[in-house]
Design an enzyme around this catalytic site. Structure first.
Site: not given
Ligand code: GLU
Length: 501
Positions: A257-259
């Protein structure tokens, strides 16, 4: 003729997993002399994000992934944007109804919510399917008059899975998958606002655009039974399906994910993206100094391998080696070190001249103007230390400007009381080598240190400290040759002044 498509929804920046999906489609198409299409699936207007489509187009341009037909290049099946194809879909929804493969459903959002609550109270989940459709408000349960009446208001068209049916999906990566239709929900295909849902538009367009292979992410596998059944209902030949494994986070399991990117310091988007609403900026491979060749190469290997030890492959080589049979079923772990390694490799393959042209632009932005030959020379000195194109400046700033600070640890360890005296002697030697020659200068300075029984490490490190501000960098005499003896003298003088004991 093989025809494949990449069909993103413009809901934000394109995730790197989407880039890999498109890359595999590209490799597959090229290998078979087929065609690759770019279709924008924007039926869900509530999720539309301005700029996302342009971002997608630009990203592939940067990566060198080209399309034969698509929203930005046109083609025989234009338009390639679903919002521009809206008049097409209704007749297909009508056809399904007429054939008994779909039905109208009139249940209000409140009624559906009540059903959900009811099921929840019994610790169950409500699903609109062949078991529940008989007690809901739809064209299967109402009279002909009631239906006519209800069609004046809001309705949706739902797919009607037939009873006693097992759906067979043949996936080129996963083999045969069988699902009992009893478990599947009667998905909405069309709404009374005249808009199709993703499922209907996707299948209709794949058919109309003569798609032969649907190669897409694993997250679409749950939709595959419906799609297979839709082809059956329309009596169309279904394309072959291949669902690609997920890209997993580098540590632990789960989708990348982006995180994870923010947390571990790598981009999950091909290019930098600024969210049009929040203004938040997400980093991209392009701006982080990756080369497109490296991105394509490491992405290709995330979920596929050529069956040999071979790792470095150009786009042409990837095209010849790629095969869906060698795509793995299990998720592929993103490996940041590997990505870095590839980028370093591809940077080393670039000529000094190519990198110099790129670096000259970066220098110009810093208001440093120098001739290309000089920049090329600087590149030759630092290239092997460069992992990202954005590193070049960090690795070579001292070739263009005097250091402003001196690494305190090196100062503490190396700079002694007699250092200024020795550096003065070194500078005298350097001035005496005329015309300046780096090899002669090196040998003379070394001979001086040895004859006077001085500490080689100390003097050389202090000289480096004065020129670079640190203990890093290429060969000292290369640096002196590059900046010149006058500048060397100036920097030594400055260091003496600034580094007070
Ligand atoms: N519009 C879908 C997406 O955003 C396409 C899925 C498919 O390839 O069928 O990924």
């Amino acid at each position: 003729m093989i025809r494949v498509r990449f069909a993103p929804s413009p809901t934000g920046p394109l995730h790197i997993g989407g880039v890999r999906t498109c890359l595999y489609n590209y490799l597959f198409a090229k290998q078979h002399n087929g065609k690759l299409l770019l279709r924008i699936e924007d039926t869900d207007q509530t999720r539309f994000v301005p700029g996302a489509e342009a971002y997608i187009v630009e990203s592939f341009k940067w990566l060198g992934i080209t399309f034969d037909e698509g929203v930005h290049v046109g083609g025989k099946h234009a338009p390639y944007k679903q919002s521009e194809r809206m008049p097409i879909y209704k007749k297909y929804a009508d056809e399904l109804i007429a054939k008994g493969w779909a039905y109208y459903a009139f249940d209000t959002p409140e009624e559906l919510e009540a059903k959900r609550k009811e099921a929840e109270a019994e610790k169950k989940t409500f699903q609109y399917d062949m078991n529940t459709r008989t007690v809901m408000c739809n064209s299967l349960t109402l009279s002909a008059e009631e239906i006519v009446e209800k069609l004046r208001g809001n309705y949706v068209v739902r797919f009607k899975y037939p009873e006693n049916t097992e759906v067979h999906i043949y996936d080129l990566i996963r083999g045969e998958v069988r699902i009992n239709a009893q478990l599947l929900d009667d998905k909405v295909l069309f709404k009374s606002d005249g808009l199709p849902t993703y499922h209907l538009a996707n299948v209709v367009d794949d058919h109309l655009m003569e798609i032969t292979h649907v190669i897409r992410g694993e997250e679409w596998l749950p939709s595959a039974p419906l799609h297979v059944m839709l082809y059956k209902a329309f009596e169309w030949q279904a394309p072959q399906f291949a669902h690609l494994p997920l890209l997993l986070k580098p540590d632990g399991n789960g989708k990348l994910s982006k995180r994870d990117g923010d947390r571990l310091g790598f981009p999950v988007f091909p290019m930098q993206w600024q969210d049009p609403t929040s203004g938040e900026i997400s980093s991209g491979y392009r701006e982080s100094g990756y080369l497109p060749e490296a991105v394509n190469n490491f992405l290709a290997l995330l979920g596929w391998n050529p069956g040999t030890e071979e790792e470095v492959m150009s786009m042409e080589q990837l095209v010849t080696r790629f095969s869906l049979e060698k795509v793995s079923k299990s998720g592929a772990k993103f490996d940041l070190d590997k990505a870095k390694w590839f980028n370093h490799y591809y940077i080393q393959q670039k000529t000094d001249k190519d990198l110099a042209t790129l670096f000259a632009q970066q220098l110009a932005e810093k208001n440093i103007h120098t001739n290309l030959e000089k920049v090329e020379k600087a590149i030759a000195l630092v290239k092997e230390r460069v992992y990202f194109t954005t590193d070049i400046w960090n690795q070579s700033a001292f070739l263009f400007q005097a250091p402003e600070t001196y690494n305190p640890e090196v100062v503490k360890k190396r700079w002694k009381e007699d250092t200024p005296v020795h550096l003065q002697q070194v500078i005298n030697i350097l001035f005496s080598v005329t015309p300046f020659d780096k090899t002669v200068a090196h040998d003379t300075v070394v001979a001086f240190i040895q004859e006077n029984q001085l500490n080689m490490g100390q003097i050389m490190n202090c000289l480096r400290l004065a020129l670079v501000g640190d203990s890093k960098g290429p060969d000292l005499f290369e640096i002196i040759d590059f900046i010149g003896v006058e500048e060397t003298n100036g920097r030594i003088g400055m260091a003496m002044k600034r580094i007070a004991l």
